[in-house]
Design a protein around this motif. Sequence first.
Motif: not given
Length: 421
Positions: A273-296
């Motif tokens: 009920g707040i118009g077309a752009q009604n996705a307020i936010g989102g997220g998720g698990r990223y278990n390999h992101l830290v490794r991907e940007v050069g960390g453990p």
Amino acid sequence: MSITGPRGTYDILPDESRKWQWLEGLLRETAELYGFREIRTPVFEHTELFQRGVGETTDIVQKEMYTFADKARRSLTLRPEGTASCARAFIQHQIYNQPQPVKWYYLGPMFRYDRPQAGRYRQFHQFGAEVFGSNNPFVDAELIVMMVDMVFKAGLPQYDLRLNSVGCETCRPSYRQALVSFLQPIKKELCQDCRKRIELNPLRVLDCKNQGCREAVTGLPRVADYWCNDCRQHFTAVTQSLDRYEVSYTVDDRLVRGLDYYTNTAFELLVPGIGAQNAIGGGGRYNHLVREVGGPDVPGIGFAIGLERLLSGVEEAGALPVFSPDIEVYIAVTGREYEASADQALRELRRAGLKADRDYMGRSLKAQMRQADRLQVPVVVLIGEDEATRGTYTIRRMQTKEQYEIGQADLIDEVRKILVK
Ligand code: AMP
């Protein structure tokens, strides 16, 4: 010709900024209730961070980044999101050596070169939260609960929480393969972007907004049918924990975070009920992101809320709180010879922590009272000849129009009494 702000940006003028302060305060306080601490990172980073941390195949990196060369010809980018910067800081400061998990939140402007429209800007603001160092499914649930709690506290009790798991490094390759096999024969029915996605990142086809693609992919394989045991258990534990928190959700097997280092839980919060752009936010698990940007190889999970969307949702729902007046006490004088006494009263009021102001435009008494009305000031202190000779102030309660004299020494107590402060 006068200069205006760049396309897709806007100013938050003082009448609006009260709302922002309120919203930001609420988000900060809530995050701190859940044990999160604030991190502030630069608004620009090396471009490579986002190429690796957001992903080469995403729309953000391919189309939407504000990238520029500085005077030393380094390629820098205004941050399009906050997670990659958090991962970078986590690695750079070796936060992985500290007790885990690490719970951070941030608030600030993000920049995306997108086509501006209602609810979509080129400079917008996000609140984000990230947890590094734990793969415990209860962390996923806690983070989701916090997000729902924030939106609830902002005055939007109705929500639609979408939940999915995109699998992990073990089970996703076979799902990916199944998607490719399904998509190849119907390639012609897909949009240009999705045709490329089949090879690069077939999961992204699932959340393409193009109507043709949406119709073409009905009946496509479901990720849940490909989950390995660990992924199934993780997802079940998340849902059980959400049930215990009494947070409702809809399992949505089209919801994806389409990068290889995103794993398991993906979620999105919609407000009906707040118009077309009604996705307020989102997220998720990223278990390999830290490794991907050069960390453990440290697991992580996070979400971001778009503050413009949240605030306009709150406004549309009529859920904004009533703010206390900006100025609590206004000093009005009957002539310029009393300006020095006005300053004396102002000084005293402000020292006592009361928001006070006076006229500087040489207005008549009547015009000063009109100004006090416009400012919605609850108390006016009048100073004229009688008050000056008697060492008094006249107090006018603007709501009741009641007017009476007090001794100068009683000013603070009297004003506090009226404001119940
Ligand atoms: P994302 O980082 O793309 O997952 O976006 C998270 C949230 O940020 C979205 O749900 C929106 O509320 C908000 N958001 C993303 N892009 C924009 C934009 N260009 N303008 C305003 N809000 C945005």
